[in-house]
Design an enzyme around this catalytic site. Structure first.
Site, PDB file in Angstrom:
ATOM      1  N   ASP A  12       0.835  -1.203   0.000  1.00 21.53           N
ATOM      2  CA  ASP A  12       0.000   0.000   0.000  1.00 21.53           C
ATOM      3  C   ASP A  12       0.869   1.251   0.000  1.00 21.53           C
ATOM      4  OD1 ASP A  12      -2.379  -1.383  -0.169  1.00 21.53           O
ATOM      5  OD2 ASP A  12      -2.602  -1.576   2.000  1.00 21.53           O
ATOM      6  N   ASP A  61      -5.674  -6.598  -6.055  1.00 25.51           N
ATOM      7  CA  ASP A  61      -6.817  -6.268  -5.190  1.00 25.51           C
ATOM      8  C   ASP A  61      -7.476  -4.987  -5.679  1.00 25.51           C
ATOM      9  OD1 ASP A  61      -8.562  -6.001  -3.014  1.00 25.51           O
ATOM     10  OD2 ASP A  61      -7.017  -5.165  -1.700  1.00 25.51           O
ATOM     11  N   LEU A  62      -8.206  -5.085  -6.799  1.00 23.17           N
ATOM     12  CA  LEU A  62      -8.879  -3.889  -7.339  1.00 23.17           C
ATOM     13  C   LEU A  62     -10.386  -3.941  -7.093  1.00 23.17           C
ATOM     14  CD1 LEU A  62      -6.889  -3.345 -10.675  1.00 23.17           C
ATOM     15  CD2 LEU A  62      -6.470  -2.356  -8.423  1.00 23.17           C
ATOM     16  N   LYS A  63     -10.852  -5.022  -6.500  1.00 22.06           N
ATOM     17  CA  LYS A  63     -12.261  -5.150  -6.083  1.00 22.06           C
ATOM     18  C   LYS A  63     -13.217  -4.667  -7.164  1.00 22.06           C
ATOM     19  CE  LYS A  63     -11.065  -4.343  -1.213  1.00 22.06           C
ATOM     20  NZ  LYS A  63      -9.704  -3.778  -1.357  1.00 22.06           N
ATOM     21  N   ILE A  67     -20.935  -3.476 -14.136  1.00 26.11           N
ATOM     22  CA  ILE A  67     -21.842  -4.365 -14.865  1.00 26.11           C
ATOM     23  C   ILE A  67     -21.056  -5.607 -15.316  1.00 26.11           C
ATOM     24  CG2 ILE A  67     -23.384  -2.502 -15.596  1.00 26.11           C
ATOM     25  CD1 ILE A  67     -21.969  -2.587 -18.355  1.00 26.11           C
ATOM     26  N   PRO A  68     -21.764  -6.738 -15.514  1.00 22.98           N
ATOM     27  CA  PRO A  68     -21.075  -7.998 -15.821  1.00 22.98           C
ATOM     28  C   PRO A  68     -20.068  -7.904 -16.978  1.00 22.98           C
ATOM     29  CG  PRO A  68     -23.367  -8.438 -15.329  1.00 22.98           C
ATOM     30  CD  PRO A  68     -23.221  -6.945 -15.317  1.00 22.98           C
ATOM     31  N   ASN A  69     -20.433  -7.227 -18.059  1.00 23.49           N
ATOM     32  CA  ASN A  69     -19.542  -7.145 -19.218  1.00 23.49           C
ATOM     33  C   ASN A  69     -18.227  -6.451 -18.859  1.00 23.49           C
ATOM     34  OD1 ASN A  69     -19.026  -7.377 -22.152  1.00 23.49           O
ATOM     35  ND2 ASN A  69     -19.066  -5.142 -22.043  1.00 23.49           N
ATOM     36  N   THR A 125     -13.578  -5.306   5.851  1.00 22.25           N
ATOM     37  CA  THR A 125     -13.252  -5.443   7.277  1.00 22.25           C
ATOM     38  C   THR A 125     -13.304  -4.101   8.013  1.00 22.25           C
ATOM     39  OG1 THR A 125     -10.985  -5.570   6.441  1.00 22.25           O
ATOM     40  CG2 THR A 125     -11.939  -7.578   7.309  1.00 22.25           C
ATOM     41  N   ARG A 187      -4.108  -7.937  12.756  1.00 21.01           N
ATOM     42  CA  ARG A 187      -3.266  -7.103  13.612  1.00 21.01           C
ATOM     43  C   ARG A 187      -2.557  -7.974  14.634  1.00 21.01           C
ATOM     44  NH1 ARG A 187      -4.156  -4.313  10.060  1.00 21.01           N
ATOM     45  NH2 ARG A 187      -4.786  -2.139   9.969  1.00 21.01           N
ATOM     46  N   GLN A 196      -9.543  -0.452  10.671  1.00 24.18           N
ATOM     47  CA  GLN A 196     -10.169  -1.774  10.590  1.00 24.18           C
ATOM     48  C   GLN A 196     -11.075  -1.986  11.798  1.00 24.18           C
ATOM     49  OE1 GLN A 196     -10.038  -3.342   7.937  1.00 24.18           O
ATOM     50  NE2 GLN A 196      -8.004  -3.502   7.032  1.00 24.18           N
ATOM     51  N   ARG A 217      -0.217  -2.280   7.037  1.00 21.85           N
ATOM     52  CA  ARG A 217       0.343  -1.347   8.005  1.00 21.85           C
ATOM     53  C   ARG A 217       0.963  -2.003   9.232  1.00 21.85           C
ATOM     54  NH1 ARG A 217      -5.033   2.136   7.952  1.00 21.85           N
ATOM     55  NH2 ARG A 217      -5.763   0.019   7.561  1.00 21.85           N
TER      56      ARG A 217
END
Ligand code: C5P
Length: 239
Positions: A12, A61-63, A67-69, A125, A187, A196, A217
């Protein structure tokens, strides 16, 4: 999978050079590095290429949540980058997850690529029961919502979920063995929880059934980050 691969380090940071410096520095203790929104937005896909050149794996990790396409096409792009894992938001729905999974599988077969694991983020989280109810507008309990989203991801053919270690045992019971559980919000007993809400220690998380733990972190902000990673790997080994 070696024991070192259970601990994923979250890169990060926003500087390309610094990210790669960290990969080199932690090389001995970390096999999988997480590239998230900050680093990817600042440094672009070439940072992933460089991590791969160092013999390391990437959790992208771009989450994805669209839309599905769009999500399917982003998933295919992630597969072509050769990442080991990437994720989507389970709240994007069944069709979004299923279409992404199917299109990635077919592309990988056609283009002879390694198929990335696809995970679904259940509930972040950093979200508490109160936030879920009062701000997001979900009236049933956090546990019920996480279980529902994990079940939906399983039904859509995804490989696993990202969830709090606090829900790991419940997800394992609901989704069975072989369904990957990746837990951030970890942690050590001596570090602050930051933003968190649903945290656990590395040992507790593994005992609860996490396959991988993600830490940022609580390692990077320590006086001796590499030593901290070494201690955490030891803790995982004894869990
Ligand atoms: O610094 P810390 O260990 O809290 O970082 C956790 C990392 O895991 C961050 O990069 C965050 O984006 C990510 N993450 C999370 N909760 C999720 C999914 C990913 O905290 N549900």
């Amino acid at each position: 999978m070696s024991n070192n691969d259970k601990l994923i380090l979250a890169l990060d940071v926003s500087e390309y050079d610094y990210a790669l410096e960290l990969v080199d520095k932690f090389g001995e203790h970390i096999g999988i590095f997480k590239v998230g929104l900050e680093l990817y937005t600042a440094a672009g896909p070439s940072v992933i290429e460089e991590i791969h050149k160092r013999g390391k794996s990437v959790f992208l990790d771009l989450k994805f949540h669209d839309i599905p396409n769009t999500v399917s096409r982003a998933g295919i792009a992630a597969a072509r980058l050769g990442v080991f894992m990437f994720n989507v938001h389970a709240s994007g729905g069944y069709d979004m997850m299923k279409r992404c999974r199917d299109d990635v599988v077919n592309t990988c077969l056609r283009e002879n690529l390694n198929r990335p694991r696809i995970l679904a983020v259940t509930v972040l989280t950093s979200i508490s029961t109160e936030i879920l109810r009062n701000e997001v507008g979900i009236q049933h309990s956090l546990n019920t919502h996480v279980r529902h989203l994990a079940g939906l991801a399983l039904k859509a053919g995804l490989d696993g979920v990202v969830a709090s270690a606090k829900e790991a045992a419940m997800i394992r019971g609901h989704c069975g063995r072989g369904f990957l559980i990746v837990t951030p919000g970890i942690r050590t007993s001596w570090t602050p929880v930051d933003d968190q809400m649903r945290t656990m220690t590395p040992k507790q998380a593994i005992r609860e059934g996490a396959d991988y733990i993600v830490m940022g972190r609580a390692i990077l902000n320590q006086k001796d980050p590499v030593k901290t990673a070494e201690i955490i790997n030891q803790e995982i080994l004894t869990a």
